[in-house]
Design a protein around this motif. Structure first.
Motif, PDB file in Angstrom:
ATOM      1  N   ILE A  30       0.839  -1.196   0.000  1.00  0.00           N
ATOM      2  CA  ILE A  30       0.000   0.000   0.000  1.00  0.00           C
ATOM      3  C   ILE A  30       0.874   1.247   0.000  1.00  0.00           C
ATOM      4  N   ALA A  31       1.872   1.258   0.865  1.00  0.00           N
ATOM      5  CA  ALA A  31       2.785   2.407   0.912  1.00  0.00           C
ATOM      6  C   ALA A  31       3.504   2.582  -0.417  1.00  0.00           C
ATOM      7  N   GLU A  32       3.927   1.477  -1.012  1.00  0.00           N
ATOM      8  CA  GLU A  32       4.629   1.568  -2.296  1.00  0.00           C
ATOM      9  C   GLU A  32       3.713   2.082  -3.400  1.00  0.00           C
ATOM     10  N   SER A  74       4.085   5.491  -5.608  1.00  0.00           N
ATOM     11  CA  SER A  74       4.559   5.081  -6.932  1.00  0.00           C
ATOM     12  C   SER A  74       4.270   6.138  -7.988  1.00  0.00           C
ATOM     13  N   ASP A  75       5.185   6.271  -8.931  1.00  0.00           N
ATOM     14  CA  ASP A  75       4.988   7.140 -10.085  1.00  0.00           C
ATOM     15  C   ASP A  75       4.751   6.354 -11.365  1.00  0.00           C
ATOM     16  N   ALA A  76       4.707   5.025 -11.287  1.00  0.00           N
ATOM     17  CA  ALA A  76       4.644   4.212 -12.505  1.00  0.00           C
ATOM     18  C   ALA A  76       3.403   4.530 -13.339  1.00  0.00           C
ATOM     19  N   GLY A  77       2.241   4.517 -12.706  1.00  0.00           N
ATOM     20  CA  GLY A  77       1.015   4.778 -13.440  1.00  0.00           C
ATOM     21  C   GLY A  77       0.944   6.206 -13.946  1.00  0.00           C
ATOM     22  N   TRP A  78       1.246   7.167 -13.068  1.00  0.00           N
ATOM     23  CA  TRP A  78       1.145   8.568 -13.475  1.00  0.00           C
ATOM     24  C   TRP A  78       2.146   8.888 -14.582  1.00  0.00           C
ATOM     25  N   ASN A  79       3.342   8.365 -14.486  1.00  0.00           N
ATOM     26  CA  ASN A  79       4.332   8.613 -15.542  1.00  0.00           C
ATOM     27  C   ASN A  79       3.872   8.005 -16.868  1.00  0.00           C
ATOM     28  N   LEU A 128      -6.867  15.801 -13.899  1.00  0.00           N
ATOM     29  CA  LEU A 128      -6.691  14.608 -13.073  1.00  0.00           C
ATOM     30  C   LEU A 128      -5.600  14.831 -12.034  1.00  0.00           C
ATOM     31  N   GLU A 129      -5.575  13.944 -11.005  1.00  0.00           N
ATOM     32  CA  GLU A 129      -4.603  14.079  -9.914  1.00  0.00           C
ATOM     33  C   GLU A 129      -3.890  12.755  -9.650  1.00  0.00           C
ATOM     34  N   PRO A 130      -2.566  12.773  -9.421  1.00  0.00           N
ATOM     35  CA  PRO A 130      -1.853  11.540  -9.047  1.00  0.00           C
ATOM     36  C   PRO A 130      -2.414  10.903  -7.790  1.00  0.00           C
ATOM     37  N   ARG A 131      -2.844  11.718  -6.830  1.00  0.00           N
ATOM     38  CA  ARG A 131      -3.391  11.195  -5.580  1.00  0.00           C
ATOM     39  C   ARG A 131      -4.549  10.253  -5.850  1.00  0.00           C
ATOM     40  N   THR A 132      -5.452  10.661  -6.733  1.00  0.00           N
ATOM     41  CA  THR A 132      -6.632   9.849  -7.011  1.00  0.00           C
ATOM     42  C   THR A 132      -6.241   8.550  -7.693  1.00  0.00           C
TER      43      THR A 132
END
Length: 435
Positions: free
Chosen positions: A5-7, A11-16, A380-384
């Motif tokens: 969950i923390a990872e 994570s930036d994998a999806g957003w990137n 859109l937001e990375p948080r979401t």
């Protein structure tokens, strides 16, 4: 237990990957940008640990946009062609049918230029898809079709016409903004206008991206999205976000692979926006092997709002799985136990395969910024994305669990549900009725 969950939340994998997709520009089915999106997605799935990442290619009816215009009086009104419109000029009396409900097409529309809204009234029992309105107009003898956005902002909407049997539509079709539509209705209703569409249709190639994780079981869970988009915008919400979600969920599941009791196959479909062509290709390719699919988790509209929403198509076990994850994380998620025959789960669900369409709750009706120039990543937001990836990863593990049983349904039960929910008439007129 909670390390993943923390990872995922950092994570930036999806957003990137989402950033890479929107920076391509034009990801229209059959265009070079769609091929680039396939290759980027294949490589991204491999980079996060999924196995056997590959592209399955197939032929499609290609279509490329030229210039279009609505000529009214001495004016040229801005518009964009609807994909798979024929290239043609058509003139006729302009008739504004308002919302374009089925009963509105009972008027004499022979030779008329028909204009309809992209939405339906709040009191109406179901959403009426653009293609249903188009083919009602065609059946009524209309010479041309004008699709008027209901969202303010000078945003003409796009969206395909055509059927599986006849991929190019019957009459020229364009989208106009809410503001242009209001101007046309105010100044030119009842007068002759001309819809002029310039475009090119030719054979093209699309493809589906596949990868997998988990044990080598006969049964499998599919986690899916579509990676194509309309050529007028970045396609961030529709559906770069869905494909980015598949990558992020694959990354999280790679770290939890020993928890999977069932193989998970990731499929990012091509050519969704021109008639679910990629998912139909995969469903046809599998044939009777569709029965090996335990469930489909199709991501189309995620990350738009913070709360996930799932169409569950009458499969009670799918509602139960969402409820279990929602309770486990004390996090709201909603389900709609109705049919939604308009995304890549559908070529499977229509045969009785259990499937979700995962989207997100948002204000208003219809697509909002989707299918317009405004479908951009700044909405859109990375948080979401990260929050929803945690929930969707857990839901996938729940579906893959040996103790989770998700019975298939007879196709005739799906047909009956479509009839009961008033989808059947529209699907029959658009050539989408498979029964």
């Amino acid at each position: 237990m909670t390390t993943w969950i923390a990872e995922t939340f950092t994570s930036d994998a999806g957003w990137n990957h989402l950033r890479s997709l929107v920076d391509i520009g034009d990801r229209m089915a059959g265009h070079p940008g769609e091929r680039e999106a396939m290759e980027l997605t294949r490589d991204a799935l491999s980079a996060v640990g999924a196995r056997d990442a590959r592209i399955d290619e197939f032929e499609i009816q290609g279509w490329s946009r030229g210039d279009s215009v609505v000529r009214a009086g001495e004016t040229d009104q801005e518009c964009i062609a609807l994909p798979r419109s024929p290239a043609a000029d058509a003139s006729g009396e302009l008739v504004d049918l308002g919302y374009g409900l089925p009963e509105d097409f009972e008027a004499d529309l022979s030779g008329k230029v028909v204009m309809v809204s992209s939405t339906v009234p709040d009191h109406y029992e179901r959403f009426i898809h653009r293609r249903e309105k188009y083919y009602h107009a065609v059946e009524a003898g209309a010479a041309a079709f004008v699709f008027r956005n209901h969202v303010e902002g000078c945003l003409p909407p796009t969206g395909s016409v055509g059927t599986e049997a006849s991929p190019i539509g019957d009459v020229p079709a364009v989208g106009v903004s809410k503001e242009v539509g209001a101007r046309l209705a105010r100044r030119f209703e009842g007068e002759e206008v001309t819809v002029s569409v310039d475009c090119e249709a030719s054979p093209a190639e699309s493809g589906n991206v596949h990868a997998e994780l988990g044990p080598d079981t006969d049964e499998e869970v599919l986690v899916t999205s579509h990676l194509d988009a309309h050529d007028i915008a970045e396609g961030a919400l529709d559906n770069g976000a869905g494909t980015a979600m598949v990558v992020e969920v694959a990354r999280a599941l790679a770290a939890r692979e020993d928890e999977l009791d069932t193989r998970v196959r990731f499929v990012c479909f091509g050519a969704e926006e021109v008639g679910l062509v990629g998912s139909a290709h995969e469903a046809d390719r599998m044939g009777d092997d569709r029965q090996r699919i335990k469930a489909i988790l199709n991501n189309d509209g995620v990350v738009d709002g913070r709360t996930l929403s799932f169409y569950t198509h009458g499969f009670d076990a799918l509602d139960d799985a969402v409820e279990a994850v929602s309770d486990r994380f004390d996090h709201p998620m909603s389900t709609v136990p109705e049919q939604m025959p308009h995304s890549d789960h559908w070529p499977f669900v229509q045969h009785g395969v259990p499937g979700y369409m995962a989207a997100s709750e948002s204000e208003g009706r219809g697509r909002g910024w989707g299918h317009t120039f405004a479908d951009t990543i700044d909405k859109l937001e990375p948080r979401t994305l990260r929050e929803q990836a945690i929930l969707l990863t857990e839901l996938t593990v729940e579906l893959a669990a040996e103790e989770t049983e998700v019975p298939h349904r007879p196709p005739e039960d799906i047909a009956a549900a479509l009839e009961a929910e008033d989808h059947a008439e529209g699907m029959k007129i658009t050539g989408d009725w498979p029964y």
